[in-house]
Scaffold this active site. Structure first.
Site, PDB file in Angstrom:
ATOM      1  CD  GLU A   1      -5.027 -13.591  13.098  1.00 33.63           C
ATOM      2  OE1 GLU A   1      -4.180 -13.668  12.177  1.00 33.63           O
ATOM      3  OE2 GLU A   1      -5.197 -12.551  13.757  1.00 33.63           O
TER       4      GLU A   1
ATOM      5  NE  ARG B   1      -7.220 -12.023   5.814  1.00 26.81           N
ATOM      6  CZ  ARG B   1      -6.381 -11.438   4.970  1.00 26.81           C
ATOM      7  NH1 ARG B   1      -6.364 -11.788   3.707  1.00 26.81           N
ATOM      8  NH2 ARG B   1      -5.569 -10.479   5.390  1.00 26.81           N
TER       9      ARG B   1
ATOM     10  CG  ASP C   1      -1.999 -12.656  14.966  1.00 29.79           C
ATOM     11  OD1 ASP C   1      -1.696 -13.854  14.776  1.00 29.79           O
ATOM     12  OD2 ASP C   1      -2.210 -11.835  14.047  1.00 29.79           O
TER      13      ASP C   1
ATOM     14  CE  LYS D   1       1.100 -11.212  13.787  1.00 32.60           C
ATOM     15  NZ  LYS D   1       1.040 -10.588  12.456  1.00 32.60           N
TER      16      LYS D   1
ATOM     17  CG  ASP E   1      -4.722  -9.229  16.110  1.00 29.75           C
ATOM     18  OD1 ASP E   1      -5.048  -8.237  15.439  1.00 29.75           O
ATOM     19  OD2 ASP E   1      -4.503 -10.349  15.613  1.00 29.75           O
TER      20      ASP E   1
HETATM   21  N1  BES Z   1      -3.105  -8.898  13.429  1.00 31.88           N
HETATM   22  C1  BES Z   1      -2.446  -8.825  12.192  1.00 31.88           C
HETATM   23  C2  BES Z   1      -2.467  -7.432  11.563  1.00 31.88           C
HETATM   24  C3  BES Z   1      -1.755  -6.340  12.310  1.00 31.88           C
HETATM   25  C4  BES Z   1      -0.447  -6.041  12.011  1.00 31.88           C
HETATM   26  C5  BES Z   1      -2.410  -5.593  13.265  1.00 31.88           C
HETATM   27  C6  BES Z   1       0.200  -5.019  12.672  1.00 31.88           C
HETATM   28  C7  BES Z   1      -1.765  -4.573  13.936  1.00 31.88           C
HETATM   29  C8  BES Z   1      -0.461  -4.281  13.627  1.00 31.88           C
HETATM   30  C9  BES Z   1      -3.093  -9.788  11.181  1.00 31.88           C
HETATM   31  O1  BES Z   1      -3.688 -10.915  11.729  1.00 31.88           O
HETATM   32  C10 BES Z   1      -2.022 -10.249  10.250  1.00 31.88           C
HETATM   33  O2  BES Z   1      -1.067 -10.779  10.703  1.00 31.88           O
HETATM   34  N2  BES Z   1      -2.217 -10.031   8.979  1.00 31.88           N
HETATM   35  C11 BES Z   1      -1.273 -10.424   7.989  1.00 31.88           C
HETATM   36  C12 BES Z   1      -2.033 -10.846   6.769  1.00 31.88           C
HETATM   37  C13 BES Z   1      -1.184 -11.479   5.699  1.00 31.88           C
HETATM   38  C14 BES Z   1      -0.618 -12.785   6.190  1.00 31.88           C
HETATM   39  C15 BES Z   1      -2.034 -11.695   4.475  1.00 31.88           C
HETATM   40  C16 BES Z   1      -0.382  -9.224   7.680  1.00 31.88           C
HETATM   41  O3  BES Z   1      -0.874  -8.105   7.669  1.00 31.88           O
HETATM   42  O4  BES Z   1       0.799  -9.422   7.480  1.00 31.88           O
HETATM   43 ZN    ZN Z   2      -4.348 -10.740  13.693  1.00 36.90          ZN
HETATM   44 ZN    ZN Z   3      -2.307 -12.520  12.013  1.00 37.71          ZN
END
Ligand code: BES
Ligand code: ZN
Ligand code: ZN
Length: 499
Positions: free
Chosen positions: A350, A352, A271, A278, A289
């Site tokens: 992504e 969801r 991811d 990120k 992920d």
């Molecule tokens: N894969 C990440 C969530 C994650 C973060 C897993 C840290 C393990 C450790 C997910 O896809 C993500 O990036 N989510 C975003 C959602 C936001 C953009 C609404 C997040 O949590 O920042």
């Molecule tokens: Zn993710």
């Molecule tokens: Zn993500």
């Protein structure tokens, strides 16, 4: 590892390491007369009580003292472990971890565990103890060009574990423990495999091997099929990647009269965040992920051994979240398999999206109970840390079952709410849904869960947000090492075995 029960360890023991558990307060200059340590102390001419006194050993929870080497005695080393308070099966798992670590330190092949202070007749305790031993032997060194020249690579493990109790079904419990540990370690391997090798195809190939070995029905839908099926959400996430996405579906038939249940795991093999990219450090652990996918595959890999009554469907949407010229943009609208349209406002939300299609397919297949596992939100990690996963459910019975299984598995969950009031946040002005809530409004884990709920209809459903515990930056000192944890595997196995 052979597990052998001994009626009387004092009569029969001769091993490299003898482990005795001592309750807190169980030693005040001498041992209670019936305790095995009392007899041993005499045999060792008072050496044990002297050592405990000198070291001011209080037998506090998980404190330990390793004595030896002894020659001409019934054991080369003696390990005394402190035991304090009310004990659950997780304490047995940790004890297993401590025993393995001591055995490794002294390269023990045979280990004996005395029965004082502990209850190995309870099947769940014994299973947990043995899982702890197996899991603490885990290492991931496939990518080291030179096997390190140390105990880690030399030690061949415990070959015989003798226990001073005669539990019923010892063989069966030992086999179940080994199975649970094997599955957990497969999930760890998949998570630890670097994302240049663990691409969606790697998960599909793994599923193929698992299905073959377990005689499971398997479908692997590639890009062309996903297009035909209308899986626009998975395709939207994979658009920016040069590797092909897959939606994997496996089915274990169960037994006559068994209920149907689906387990669904997020399989984002890396991811990057996509165009909503990120930070560098935020990406460092993003090979994890696909931990939900790893858990689902791991469960399916041992399902024939455990033979649950339920009919179990496993779903894994597998893709990368990358950026090339075709990558999905913030503002793009995708159409999920159930017909709902989604405005993508943040390409980093992504998980969801791909789950939307996988959940839609599970519903289409007639699964009326669904459990999904996903490293879904950083917000859940912020809320609960590395030790707890978030649990959301629209069904109290299913929730309670999961809590019970988690307790047996030694995995921690905390229930978080599906707050109706926040549903309006994921309504879009140009599509049916948008993939993020109102910026700054918080409750990120709940928003993610509410989004998924849009795809499960009336089914009984639980969403496990494992973003916190899926991956760890350090060993827990017992049976979890740095990296992939294999979180969720044992909870699912207990759940399925009792479903
Ligand atoms: N894969 C990440 C969530 C994650 C973060 C897993 C840290 C393990 C450790 C997910 O896809 C993500 O990036 N989510 C975003 C959602 C936001 C953009 C609404 C997040 O949590 O920042
Ligand atoms: Zn993710
Ligand atoms: Zn993500």
């Amino acid at each position: 590892m052979k597990v052998i029960s001994l009626e009387n360890i004092l009569k029969q023991t001769n091993s490299d390491l003898l482990v005795c558990v001592l309750e807190k307060g169980g030693f005040k200059e001498k041992f209670p007369s019936k305790h095995v340590l009392s007899t041993l102390d005499k045999e060792f001419s008072g050496l044990i009580s002297q050592a405990l006194t000198r070291m001011s050993f209080k037998a506090e929870a998980n404190s330990q003292l390793l004595l030896g080497p002894f020659s001409g005695q019934r054991c080369s080393y003696l390990l005394v472990v402190g035991w304090e308070g009310k004990k659950g099966s997780e304490d047995y798992r940790k004890l297993g971890g401590l025993i393995y670590a001591a055995a490794k330190k002294i390269s023990a092949k045979t280990v004996t565990l005395a029965q004082e202070a502990i209850d190995l007749k309870a099947a769940l305790n014994l299973q947990a103890l043995l899982e702890g031993v197996h899991l603490s032997a885990y290492k991931f060194d496939n990518y080291k060009s030179k096997k390190e020249d140390n105990k880690d690579s030399e030690y061949a493990g415990i070959s015989e574990l003798h226990i001073g109790a005669k539990p019923k079904d010892l063989k069966e419990v030992a086999a179940t423990a080994a199975t649970y540990a094997t599955a957990t370690m497969l999930a760890r391997d998949l998570v630890n495999t670097p994302p240049n090798d663990c691409i969606p195809r790697f998960l599909a190939d793994t599923a193929r091997e698992i299905a073959k070995k377990n005689k499971l029905k398997l479908d692997i839908f590639g890009e062309a099929e996903l297009r035909k099926m209308g899986a626009g959400a998975i395709l939207g996430v994979s658009a920016g990647s040069d590797t092909e996405p897959y939606l994997i579906r496996m089915k274990y038939p169960g037994k006559k009269g068994g209920k149907r249940i689906a387990i669904v795991g997020k399989g984002v093999t890396f991811d990057s965040g996509g165009l909503s990219i990120k930070s560098g450090s935020g990406m460092e652990t993003m090979k994890c992920d696909m931990s939900g996918a790893a858990a689902v595959l791991a469960v399916m890999s041992v399902i024939q051994e455990l033979q649950p009554k339920a009919e179990v469907w496993g779903y894994v949407p597998a893709t990368e979240n990358m950026i090339n010229g075709k990558a999905t943009r913030p503002g793009d609208i995708l159409k999920a398999m159930n017909g709902k349209t989604i405005e993508v406002l943040n390409t980093d939300a992504e998980g969801r999206l791909i789950l939307a299609d996988a959940l839609s397919l599970a519903i289409k297949d007639g699964c009326d109970t669904i459990v999904d596992l996903a490293t879904l939100t950083g917000a859940c990690l912020v809320a609960l840390g590395e030790s707890y996963a978030g649990l959301f459910s629209n069904d109290e019975k299913l929730r309670d079952r999961i809590f019970k299984s988690a307790g047996q598995a030694g995995e921690s969950f905390w229930e978080l709410p599906l707050i109706e009031e926040y549903k309006s946040q994921i309504k879009s002005s140009v599509a049916d849904l948008k993939n993020i809530g109102t910026p700054g409004a918080g409750a990120g884990a709940t928003i993610g869960a509410l989004f998924l709920q849009e795809f499960v209809g009336e089914a009984k459903w639980a969403h496990l947000d494992i973003a916190g515990p899926a991956f760890t930056s350090k060993s827990d000192g017992y049976y979890i090492s740095k990296g992939g944890v294999g979180f969720g595997v044992r909870t699912l196995l207990h759940l399925l075995q009792e479903f």
